[in-house]
Write a protein that holds these residues in place. Structure first.
Motif, PDB file in Angstrom:
ATOM      1  N   HIS A  90       0.843  -1.202   0.000  1.00 22.47           N
ATOM      2  CA  HIS A  90       0.000   0.000   0.000  1.00 22.47           C
ATOM      3  C   HIS A  90       0.883   1.258   0.000  1.00 22.47           C
ATOM      4  O   HIS A  90       0.580   2.234  -0.673  1.00 22.47           O
ATOM      5  CB  HIS A  90      -0.943   0.011   1.210  1.00 22.47           C
ATOM      6  CG  HIS A  90      -2.217  -0.760   0.988  1.00 22.47           C
ATOM      7  ND1 HIS A  90      -2.254  -2.134   0.928  1.00 22.47           N
ATOM      8  CD2 HIS A  90      -3.502  -0.353   0.802  1.00 22.47           C
ATOM      9  CE1 HIS A  90      -3.496  -2.540   0.717  1.00 22.47           C
ATOM     10  NE2 HIS A  90      -4.265  -1.481   0.632  1.00 22.47           N
ATOM     11  N   ARG A  91       1.937   1.233   0.806  1.00 25.12           N
ATOM     12  CA  ARG A  91       2.826   2.387   0.876  1.00 25.12           C
ATOM     13  C   ARG A  91       3.467   2.641  -0.490  1.00 25.12           C
ATOM     14  O   ARG A  91       3.484   3.782  -0.983  1.00 25.12           O
ATOM     15  CB  ARG A  91       3.916   2.167   1.940  1.00 25.12           C
ATOM     16  CG  ARG A  91       4.740   3.424   2.257  1.00 25.12           C
ATOM     17  CD  ARG A  91       5.947   3.111   3.117  1.00 25.12           C
ATOM     18  NE  ARG A  91       6.911   2.250   2.439  1.00 25.12           N
ATOM     19  CZ  ARG A  91       7.752   2.634   1.488  1.00 25.12           C
ATOM     20  NH1 ARG A  91       7.772   3.903   1.091  1.00 25.12           N
ATOM     21  NH2 ARG A  91       8.591   1.782   0.935  1.00 25.12           N
ATOM     22  N   PRO A 109      -0.047   4.130   5.664  1.00 24.75           N
ATOM     23  CA  PRO A 109       0.779   2.924   5.806  1.00 24.75           C
ATOM     24  C   PRO A 109       2.154   3.192   6.413  1.00 24.75           C
ATOM     25  O   PRO A 109       2.668   2.358   7.168  1.00 24.75           O
ATOM     26  CB  PRO A 109       0.887   2.381   4.373  1.00 24.75           C
ATOM     27  CG  PRO A 109       0.415   3.457   3.462  1.00 24.75           C
ATOM     28  CD  PRO A 109      -0.494   4.344   4.266  1.00 24.75           C
ATOM     29  N   ALA A 110       2.741   4.355   6.099  1.00 27.38           N
ATOM     30  CA  ALA A 110       4.066   4.664   6.666  1.00 27.38           C
ATOM     31  C   ALA A 110       3.957   4.871   8.176  1.00 27.38           C
ATOM     32  O   ALA A 110       4.795   4.383   8.950  1.00 27.38           O
ATOM     33  CB  ALA A 110       4.653   5.899   5.986  1.00 27.38           C
ATOM     34  N   ARG A 138       5.529   2.593  11.471  1.00 25.46           N
ATOM     35  CA  ARG A 138       6.279   3.137  12.618  1.00 25.46           C
ATOM     36  C   ARG A 138       5.540   2.916  13.932  1.00 25.46           C
ATOM     37  O   ARG A 138       6.114   3.091  14.996  1.00 25.46           O
ATOM     38  CB  ARG A 138       6.522   4.637  12.419  1.00 25.46           C
ATOM     39  CG  ARG A 138       7.499   4.983  11.308  1.00 25.46           C
ATOM     40  CD  ARG A 138       7.852   6.478  11.323  1.00 25.46           C
ATOM     41  NE  ARG A 138       6.678   7.337  11.197  1.00 25.46           N
ATOM     42  CZ  ARG A 138       6.200   7.799  10.028  1.00 25.46           C
ATOM     43  NH1 ARG A 138       6.797   7.474   8.890  1.00 25.46           N
ATOM     44  NH2 ARG A 138       5.139   8.565  10.012  1.00 25.46           N
ATOM     45  N   GLY A 139       4.235   2.586  13.840  1.00 21.78           N
ATOM     46  CA  GLY A 139       3.432   2.384  15.052  1.00 21.78           C
ATOM     47  C   GLY A 139       3.316   0.915  15.389  1.00 21.78           C
ATOM     48  O   GLY A 139       4.331   0.241  15.575  1.00 21.78           O
ATOM     49  N   ALA A 140       2.098   0.421  15.458  1.00 17.59           N
ATOM     50  CA  ALA A 140       1.869  -0.992  15.774  1.00 17.59           C
ATOM     51  C   ALA A 140       0.694  -1.504  14.970  1.00 17.59           C
ATOM     52  O   ALA A 140      -0.345  -0.849  14.890  1.00 17.59           O
ATOM     53  CB  ALA A 140       1.607  -1.183  17.263  1.00 17.59           C
ATOM     54  N   MET A 141       0.847  -2.685  14.380  1.00 16.01           N
ATOM     55  CA  MET A 141      -0.254  -3.343  13.709  1.00 16.01           C
ATOM     56  C   MET A 141      -1.175  -3.966  14.767  1.00 16.01           C
ATOM     57  O   MET A 141      -0.777  -4.198  15.904  1.00 16.01           O
ATOM     58  CB  MET A 141       0.283  -4.426  12.767  1.00 16.01           C
ATOM     59  CG  MET A 141       1.200  -3.874  11.687  1.00 16.01           C
ATOM     60  SD  MET A 141       2.170  -5.174  10.852  1.00 16.01           S
ATOM     61  CE  MET A 141       0.863  -6.048   9.974  1.00 16.01           C
ATOM     62  N   MET A 142      -2.424  -4.232  14.382  1.00 16.66           N
ATOM     63  CA  MET A 142      -3.382  -4.904  15.261  1.00 16.66           C
ATOM     64  C   MET A 142      -3.424  -6.392  14.891  1.00 16.66           C
ATOM     65  O   MET A 142      -3.074  -6.771  13.783  1.00 16.66           O
ATOM     66  CB  MET A 142      -4.787  -4.319  15.067  1.00 16.66           C
ATOM     67  CG  MET A 142      -4.919  -2.837  15.368  1.00 16.66           C
ATOM     68  SD  MET A 142      -4.933  -2.528  17.168  1.00 16.66           S
ATOM     69  CE  MET A 142      -3.211  -2.078  17.459  1.00 16.66           C
ATOM     70  N   THR A 143      -3.894  -7.227  15.821  1.00 16.13           N
ATOM     71  CA  THR A 143      -4.141  -8.623  15.468  1.00 16.13           C
ATOM     72  C   THR A 143      -5.499  -8.734  14.779  1.00 16.13           C
ATOM     73  O   THR A 143      -6.304  -7.806  14.834  1.00 16.13           O
ATOM     74  CB  THR A 143      -4.157  -9.547  16.708  1.00 16.13           C
ATOM     75  OG1 THR A 143      -5.271  -9.223  17.535  1.00 16.13           O
ATOM     76  CG2 THR A 143      -2.861  -9.415  17.496  1.00 16.13           C
ATOM     77  N   PHE A 144      -5.749  -9.839  14.126  1.00 18.20           N
ATOM     78  CA  PHE A 144      -7.100 -10.125  13.621  1.00 18.20           C
ATOM     79  C   PHE A 144      -7.943 -10.624  14.801  1.00 18.20           C
ATOM     80  O   PHE A 144      -7.410 -11.064  15.828  1.00 18.20           O
ATOM     81  CB  PHE A 144      -7.054 -11.176  12.502  1.00 18.20           C
ATOM     82  CG  PHE A 144      -7.253 -12.609  12.956  1.00 18.20           C
ATOM     83  CD1 PHE A 144      -6.240 -13.282  13.611  1.00 18.20           C
ATOM     84  CD2 PHE A 144      -8.455 -13.270  12.740  1.00 18.20           C
ATOM     85  CE1 PHE A 144      -6.412 -14.592  14.027  1.00 18.20           C
ATOM     86  CE2 PHE A 144      -8.643 -14.588  13.167  1.00 18.20           C
ATOM     87  CZ  PHE A 144      -7.623 -15.239  13.814  1.00 18.20           C
ATOM     88  N   GLY A 145      -9.264 -10.477  14.676  1.00 16.79           N
ATOM     89  CA  GLY A 145     -10.176 -11.199  15.584  1.00 16.79           C
ATOM     90  C   GLY A 145     -10.101 -10.827  17.053  1.00 16.79           C
ATOM     91  O   GLY A 145     -10.392 -11.675  17.906  1.00 16.79           O
ATOM     92  N   GLY A 146      -9.710  -9.583  17.360  1.00 21.40           N
ATOM     93  CA  GLY A 146      -9.770  -9.114  18.751  1.00 21.40           C
ATOM     94  C   GLY A 146      -8.954  -9.964  19.703  1.00 21.40           C
ATOM     95  O   GLY A 146      -7.848 -10.409  19.369  1.00 21.40           O
ATOM     96  N   HIS A 147      -9.501 -10.197  20.918  1.00 17.21           N
ATOM     97  CA  HIS A 147      -8.705 -10.887  21.941  1.00 17.21           C
ATOM     98  C   HIS A 147      -8.425 -12.343  21.554  1.00 17.21           C
ATOM     99  O   HIS A 147      -7.422 -12.907  21.982  1.00 17.21           O
ATOM    100  CB  HIS A 147      -9.390 -10.792  23.301  1.00 17.21           C
ATOM    101  CG  HIS A 147     -10.620 -11.640  23.428  1.00 17.21           C
ATOM    102  ND1 HIS A 147     -11.852 -11.242  22.952  1.00 17.21           N
ATOM    103  CD2 HIS A 147     -10.807 -12.881  23.936  1.00 17.21           C
ATOM    104  CE1 HIS A 147     -12.743 -12.190  23.185  1.00 17.21           C
ATOM    105  NE2 HIS A 147     -12.143 -13.192  23.772  1.00 17.21           N
ATOM    106  N   THR A 175      -4.077   4.508   0.956  1.00 12.71           N
ATOM    107  CA  THR A 175      -4.349   4.462   2.402  1.00 12.71           C
ATOM    108  C   THR A 175      -4.736   3.035   2.801  1.00 12.71           C
ATOM    109  O   THR A 175      -5.060   2.202   1.966  1.00 12.71           O
ATOM    110  CB  THR A 175      -5.496   5.415   2.787  1.00 12.71           C
ATOM    111  OG1 THR A 175      -6.672   5.021   2.073  1.00 12.71           O
ATOM    112  CG2 THR A 175      -5.144   6.860   2.459  1.00 12.71           C
ATOM    113  N   ILE A 176      -4.712   2.806   4.112  1.00 10.45           N
ATOM    114  CA  ILE A 176      -5.089   1.487   4.644  1.00 10.45           C
ATOM    115  C   ILE A 176      -6.315   1.627   5.548  1.00 10.45           C
ATOM    116  O   ILE A 176      -6.565   2.709   6.095  1.00 10.45           O
ATOM    117  CB  ILE A 176      -3.925   0.843   5.432  1.00 10.45           C
ATOM    118  CG1 ILE A 176      -3.487   1.747   6.593  1.00 10.45           C
ATOM    119  CG2 ILE A 176      -2.756   0.523   4.512  1.00 10.45           C
ATOM    120  CD1 ILE A 176      -2.493   1.095   7.536  1.00 10.45           C
ATOM    121  N   PRO A 177      -7.092   0.547   5.728  1.00 19.21           N
ATOM    122  CA  PRO A 177      -8.243   0.594   6.648  1.00 19.21           C
ATOM    123  C   PRO A 177      -7.800   0.934   8.075  1.00 19.21           C
ATOM    124  O   PRO A 177      -6.687   0.566   8.488  1.00 19.21           O
ATOM    125  CB  PRO A 177      -8.819  -0.825   6.574  1.00 19.21           C
ATOM    126  CG  PRO A 177      -8.334  -1.378   5.268  1.00 19.21           C
ATOM    127  CD  PRO A 177      -6.979  -0.760   5.055  1.00 19.21           C
TER     128      PRO A 177
END
Lengths: 338, 338
Positions: free
Chosen positions: B192-193, B215-216, B220-229, B198-200
């Protein structure tokens, strides 16, 4: 009048045993089942506590389960043990097979326990926690009844198909998770129905395939998996590994076997055990420390470890007993024939 | 001018080998890596195709990877084999270890291959598909670099931690899934970058912990996991089983080892193989039919099997070659020293 009743864990155990044996359950099965029901109520897993006695007695009364089944252990290989539960409840089969599983995992590093032909209604965390207590990592899974639609579909096919995992933490509660690969556990929808509450729209569709907030309509329709297509893929993996792999039924097969009587699912279970000290290249203490650093990295940023709420409840219940809704207790007591 | 270039799979293989050997990769490693890059491009997995040559050469140039590493196989037990990749790429180690894994799974029903000290950049589906081709079910997982926050947190800790699974279907493509336990693969954010898209907002947070569509900023930040906890718990399980269990690094350890040079993650991989004919109680054909009925139940309600798009692409590519963006091809060709 207070809507809740306080019971000690000993009282809960006695009550559970009484209800089960009064409904014809053999004493060894009743004791094994009472242990997991007490553990569920103790940890405030409402859908796996005393409420399950109602489910259990219903299954006993409809004649599907063998009340005094004698599980048979088959020692297949250095890494594989099977227990045929002979259409009894799963707990005795697990107690028998898990001891051999532990020995095999200690000897060859990884081992599997396949339980066949069992009626299964308990959470999986008591089983993986037992294995973690033996110093092993553990992974367990079962199909259930076909209540859940695959991602992209609207018709029931998969079970709620729980996956449970535990990692041993010497001197502490293990790292444990146990979740349905459906959006929510079936028991939680049933508890909403009993409480007259609506459910979130992403839990299920009704029989016409439309999202619904009505728990009764959800139970006649199809539940959704968690996590979209990824959760759906995992749900299918559980069907395959704890079904055809081990020579047992898929969730659809379990539903067909039930013939509409509404008994607890009858199927198989797969439990894997991993011995860290044999897998690692020798520095097992360093490896456990690396795992502890991971847990620290979770907690230190304000996130929770899974099961933490359950362990907090466990400490409370062991000190103060458990609080049970008066109506639920009355429903359970009514199961004892007059 | 057409923005896409058509290449045959043979041309793609030759190009991949040329780029890798021209950058000092030993011929056996280059061939093994070219195979998975060709497979990725053939199946139109853009983030695991020819694009990976850029990542691979970057890792070669920054001096982290051993270009001519000789993997060492350690036969631990009847159910467990380890391969020390000696800080080379993982493919040769897998080729060496998987043959022994297949033998062990055939003999004792379940077996594990632990690969240690490898640089890993390929998808896992080529590995589990190979095992399914041998008639085995397979489950594979690796940590990566610490790019992903646990559920309830905002700081990078976990890797994108893929899980791949395959189930053998004689005479057909296997049932296969391979997904990151992060919301999305790292490579998809990078693509995407590169494309200026842009990303969702549910893919990542920026360095201040706020959701971002840049995306940039996400990288530099943090990605999320899929499917919550639930996805977060699975992501942690991958850290533990493919890290401390096998005596290797967590994703945070891999990032520390990288010392900021931006190489491919250096860590371990765990691959499990299951032999259906030993697990089942003897009616292996019936069991495979029960699995086929499950797949039929998915497809018949209009849902897709995972990897179906990939298999469709495979058939197209084998007939017609692959389409590669002209700019990407130019970037790859520029990797060959003048």
């Amino acid at each position: 009048m207070d809507n809740m009743v306080n019971l000690t864990l000993a009282e809960l155990s006695g009550l559970s045993n009484r209800v089960l044996t009064a409904n014809g359950m053999a004493a060894d099965h009743a004791q094994a089942i009472a242990e997991v029901i007490v553990a569920g109520q103790r940890d405030e897993c409402q859908s796996h506590g005393i409420y399950r006695l109602i489910v259990c007695v219903n299954t006993l009364r409809n004649g599907k389960v063998v009340r005094d089944a004698k599980p048979e252990l088959i020692d297949v290989s250095p890494a594989l043990v099977r227990v045929d539960a002979k259409f009894g409840y799963s707990q005795l089969a697990f107690q028998m097979g898990s001891k051999v599983l532990v020995q095999k995992a200690r000897q060859v590093g990884i081992a599997a326990l396949a339980i066949n032909h069992c009626f299964h209604f308990s959470a999986l965390w008591p089983e993986v926690e037992y294995l973690a207590g033996e110093g092993l990592a553990a992974l367990a899974m079962t199909p259930s009844h076909s209540w859940v639609a695959p991602a992209g579909g609207t018709k029931p096919l998969f079970g709620t198909n729980p996956i449970a995992f535990a990692w041993p933490r010497p001197g502490r509660f293990p790292y444990v998770f146990d979740f349905a690969t459906s959006a929510i556990a079936r028991g939680d929808i049933e508890l909403h129905r009993r409480a007259g509450k609506t459910i979130p729209l992403d839990w299920a569709v009704d029989a016409t395939g439309q999202p619904t907030d009505d728990p009764a309509a959800a139970m006649r329709g199809a539940m959704m998996t968690f996590g979209g297509h990824k959760g759906s893929a995992l749900c299918a993996m559980v069907e395959l590994l704890a079904g055809p792999l081990i020579g047992d039924l898929t969730s659809a097969g379990s539903t067909a076997y039930d013939q509409g009587v509404g008994a607890t699912p009858c199927h198989g279970e797969l439990i894997l055990a991993f011995n860290p000290s044999m897998f690692s290249s020798g520095n097992s203490d360093d490896d456990l420390q690396r795992a502890e650093a991971l847990f620290g990295g979770i907690v230190d940023q304000g996130a929770r470890l899974p099961s933490q709420r359950r362990f907090d409840a466990r400490l409370r219940s062991e000190a103060n007993g458990v609080e049970v809704p008066r109506q639920l207790l009355a429903d359970v007591l009514a199961l004892i024939p007059g």
